[in-house]
Design an enzyme around this catalytic site. Sequence first.
Site, PDB file in Angstrom:
ATOM      1  N   GLU A  49     -15.676   3.547   4.675  1.00 49.73           N
ATOM      2  CA  GLU A  49     -14.259   3.702   4.269  1.00 49.73           C
ATOM      3  C   GLU A  49     -14.433   4.673   3.207  1.00 49.73           C
ATOM      4  O   GLU A  49     -15.529   4.803   2.217  1.00 49.73           O
ATOM      5  CB  GLU A  49     -13.603   2.364   3.667  1.00 49.73           C
ATOM      6  CG  GLU A  49     -13.125   1.695   4.782  1.00 49.73           C
ATOM      7  CD  GLU A  49     -12.712   0.331   4.203  1.00 49.73           C
ATOM      8  OE1 GLU A  49     -11.807   0.245   3.301  1.00 49.73           O
ATOM      9  OE2 GLU A  49     -12.813  -0.716   5.055  1.00 49.73           O
ATOM     10  N   ASP A  82     -13.278   6.165   7.115  1.00 47.54           N
ATOM     11  CA  ASP A  82     -11.721   5.816   7.157  1.00 47.54           C
ATOM     12  C   ASP A  82     -11.162   6.096   5.694  1.00 47.54           C
ATOM     13  O   ASP A  82     -11.400   5.380   4.946  1.00 47.54           O
ATOM     14  CB  ASP A  82     -11.919   4.256   7.453  1.00 47.54           C
ATOM     15  CG  ASP A  82     -10.568   3.537   7.591  1.00 47.54           C
ATOM     16  OD1 ASP A  82      -9.626   4.215   7.106  1.00 47.54           O
ATOM     17  OD2 ASP A  82     -10.649   2.570   7.879  1.00 47.54           O
ATOM     18  N   SER A 102     -10.759  -0.999   0.993  1.00 49.22           N
ATOM     19  CA  SER A 102      -9.335  -1.544   0.869  1.00 49.22           C
ATOM     20  C   SER A 102      -9.261  -3.031  -0.054  1.00 49.22           C
ATOM     21  O   SER A 102      -8.088  -3.073  -0.443  1.00 49.22           O
ATOM     22  CB  SER A 102      -8.827  -2.175   2.261  1.00 49.22           C
ATOM     23  OG  SER A 102      -9.892  -2.864   2.885  1.00 49.22           O
ATOM     24  N   LYS A 115       0.174   3.770   4.911  1.00 47.67           N
ATOM     25  CA  LYS A 115      -0.003   3.352   3.266  1.00 47.67           C
ATOM     26  C   LYS A 115       0.609   4.517   2.629  1.00 47.67           C
ATOM     27  O   LYS A 115       1.843   4.568   2.412  1.00 47.67           O
ATOM     28  CB  LYS A 115      -1.367   3.284   3.311  1.00 47.67           C
ATOM     29  CG  LYS A 115      -1.800   1.948   3.837  1.00 47.67           C
ATOM     30  CD  LYS A 115      -3.223   1.603   4.208  1.00 47.67           C
ATOM     31  CE  LYS A 115      -3.315   0.223   4.825  1.00 47.67           C
ATOM     32  NZ  LYS A 115      -4.615   0.113   5.796  1.00 47.67           N
ATOM     33  N   HIS A 127      -6.940   4.388   2.642  1.00 49.67           N
ATOM     34  CA  HIS A 127      -6.577   4.202   1.101  1.00 49.67           C
ATOM     35  C   HIS A 127      -6.676   5.575   0.302  1.00 49.67           C
ATOM     36  O   HIS A 127      -6.560   5.451  -1.037  1.00 49.67           O
ATOM     37  CB  HIS A 127      -7.073   2.971   0.445  1.00 49.67           C
ATOM     38  CG  HIS A 127      -6.747   1.674   1.290  1.00 49.67           C
ATOM     39  ND1 HIS A 127      -5.427   0.919   0.979  1.00 49.67           N
ATOM     40  CD2 HIS A 127      -7.167   1.071   2.230  1.00 49.67           C
ATOM     41  CE1 HIS A 127      -5.380  -0.176   1.739  1.00 49.67           C
ATOM     42  NE2 HIS A 127      -6.648   0.144   2.582  1.00 49.67           N
ATOM     43  N   ASN A 132       0.797  -1.287  -0.051  1.00 51.44           N
ATOM     44  CA  ASN A 132       0.024  -0.126   0.127  1.00 51.44           C
ATOM     45  C   ASN A 132       0.926   1.084  -0.096  1.00 51.44           C
ATOM     46  O   ASN A 132       0.381   2.337   0.364  1.00 51.44           O
ATOM     47  CB  ASN A 132      -1.051   0.081   1.222  1.00 51.44           C
ATOM     48  CG  ASN A 132      -1.819  -1.197   1.394  1.00 51.44           C
ATOM     49  OD1 ASN A 132      -2.627  -1.604   0.271  1.00 51.44           O
ATOM     50  ND2 ASN A 132      -1.732  -1.715   2.334  1.00 51.44           N
ATOM     51  N   HIS A 186     -13.658  -2.121   6.914  1.00 50.48           N
ATOM     52  CA  HIS A 186     -12.302  -2.794   7.543  1.00 50.48           C
ATOM     53  C   HIS A 186     -12.724  -3.618   8.767  1.00 50.48           C
ATOM     54  O   HIS A 186     -13.252  -2.996   9.697  1.00 50.48           O
ATOM     55  CB  HIS A 186     -11.165  -1.900   7.454  1.00 50.48           C
ATOM     56  CG  HIS A 186      -9.984  -2.491   7.765  1.00 50.48           C
ATOM     57  ND1 HIS A 186      -9.385  -2.507   9.090  1.00 50.48           N
ATOM     58  CD2 HIS A 186      -9.131  -2.940   7.021  1.00 50.48           C
ATOM     59  CE1 HIS A 186      -8.175  -3.087   8.994  1.00 50.48           C
ATOM     60  NE2 HIS A 186      -7.842  -3.343   7.541  1.00 50.48           N
TER      61      HIS A 186
HETATM   62  C1  LIG Z   1      -4.727  -0.776   7.094  1.00 54.82           C
HETATM   63  C2  LIG Z   1      -6.345  -0.314   7.336  1.00 54.82           C
HETATM   64  C3  LIG Z   1      -6.556  -0.033   8.501  1.00 54.82           C
HETATM   65  C4  LIG Z   1      -5.465  -0.063   9.683  1.00 54.82           C
HETATM   66  O1  LIG Z   1      -4.402   0.554   9.837  1.00 54.82           O
HETATM   67  P1  LIG Z   1      -3.136   0.269  10.491  1.00 54.82           P
HETATM   68  O2  LIG Z   1      -2.554   1.330  10.540  1.00 54.82           O
HETATM   69  O3  LIG Z   1      -2.553  -0.932   9.188  1.00 54.82           O
HETATM   70  O4  LIG Z   1      -3.362  -0.501  11.437  1.00 54.82           O
HETATM   71  C5  LIG Z   1      -7.884   0.500   8.867  1.00 54.82           C
HETATM   72  N1  LIG Z   1      -8.630   0.644   8.028  1.00 54.82           N
HETATM   73  C6  LIG Z   1      -8.499   0.411   6.529  1.00 54.82           C
HETATM   74  C7  LIG Z   1      -9.497   0.521   5.624  1.00 54.82           C
HETATM   75  C8  LIG Z   1      -7.246  -0.093   6.342  1.00 54.82           C
HETATM   76  O5  LIG Z   1      -7.073  -0.658   4.897  1.00 54.82           O
END
Ligand SMILES: *Cc1c(COP(=O)(O)O)cnc(C)c1O
Length: 411
Positions: A196, A225, A200, A259, A228, A62, A148
């Site tokens: 989100e 969230d 993801s 990411k 990405h 990512n 997620h």
């Molecule tokens: C990777 C991810 C997380 C968690 O983030 P980390 O910093 O890796 O713990 C949360 N939500 C989504 C959509 C993700 O892809």
Amino acid sequence: MSHGSPCTTGHAAPQEALERRLESELAEIRTAGLWRELRRVDSAQGRRIRVGNREVLNFSSNDYLGLANHVVLREAAIKAIEKFGCGSGASRLVCGSLSPHHQFEESIAAFTGSEAALAFNSGHAAALGAIGALMGSHDVVVIDRLAHASLVDAVRLSGARLLVFPHNDLDGLERVLRRRDCQGAVRRPRVLVVTESVFSMDGDRAPLGEIVEIKDRFGAWLMVDEAHATGLFGDRRSGLGEQPGLGDRIEIRMATLGKALGSSGGCICGSRKLVDLLVNRARSFIFTTAPVPAASAAASAAIEIVQSDEGARRHHRLWQNVAGMAELLTDVTTSPANGASAIFPIVVGSESVAMKAASNLFERGVLAPGIRFPTVARGAARLRVSLTSDHTHDDLGLLARALREILANAG
Ligand SMILES: *Cc1c(COP(=O)(O)O)cnc(C)c1O
């Protein structure tokens, strides 16, 4: 009579019992075709990585803007280590609130156009902290079906009622918000909608504008969230939530630093009062040692790069790659999201077909992971290809050719 523990009389030693239990659970996982194991990587992240004794083309990370091993982030991290050391010493509230964390929070708040921000050790911890601090057993969280696992875990841990709406389905969201659970007569519950901005494992985007209209109409709050999307979307590239007219109406924006920002950690952006509440209530913030100073310093450097001319160039190359890949894959993926983000799901359905395809790809020197239950629904297994700004046109061509052959043979 001995004073030996009566609990163990007639039983195997607890260690043996545990080993047997582990064995049977592991066997179950294997039988279900869901066995996972770690693949050791002996190089930094990049378009090519070293796995064992071979170098493979990497379509699995990512690290969308190629910043994880960028010299400017490395230097920022090294400088932070030289000045502040490796460890933070304690929780932020005890003595670990080092200036790199404050600098990072100021910088990401300005970047996202938020009043304030709070850093966490991971995105997972940020989700647990924010939802847990705000929602309780009288409340309702309405969440997109594909959101997620960290968000789902957060709701479960908060004790709030968890209601799910079909993926990106606005009518479905309205239907859920109209339910009695959300309209409690005696003590109106607080309702939080969670989604989100870029999904993801599917790579499609949430219709945030419409979701904001709906949740406002129902008096619900919204948490987005941006894991990405941070660093990738919008004029400032701070995420999809920066679209005009949305910012103030999204109560909670979550970012991850691991990411596109090439570092490590999570972050909640919102009002000053929200952040004050999290400092006082978010258990995954309070009861944990602060992030390492190097992580915050590297993330601050990443935000600067993202906003610089170099960031614009990386951005441009990434989106050129996305457009190129979307075209190359038109006959391979039927995903309607093809090209909506740097994530390309190639859904094959069967778990074993997905894993076989991934291993065939790997034999050809290409790393694109097979993704299956419980990361995605049963029977919706896929290869997940993610692009970075560092991939070349030849890389994309090679991947597309390999995919086409492998999937044709997989029937
Ligand atoms: C990777 C991810 C997380 C968690 O983030 P980390 O910093 O890796 O713990 C949360 N939500 C989504 C959509 C993700 O892809």
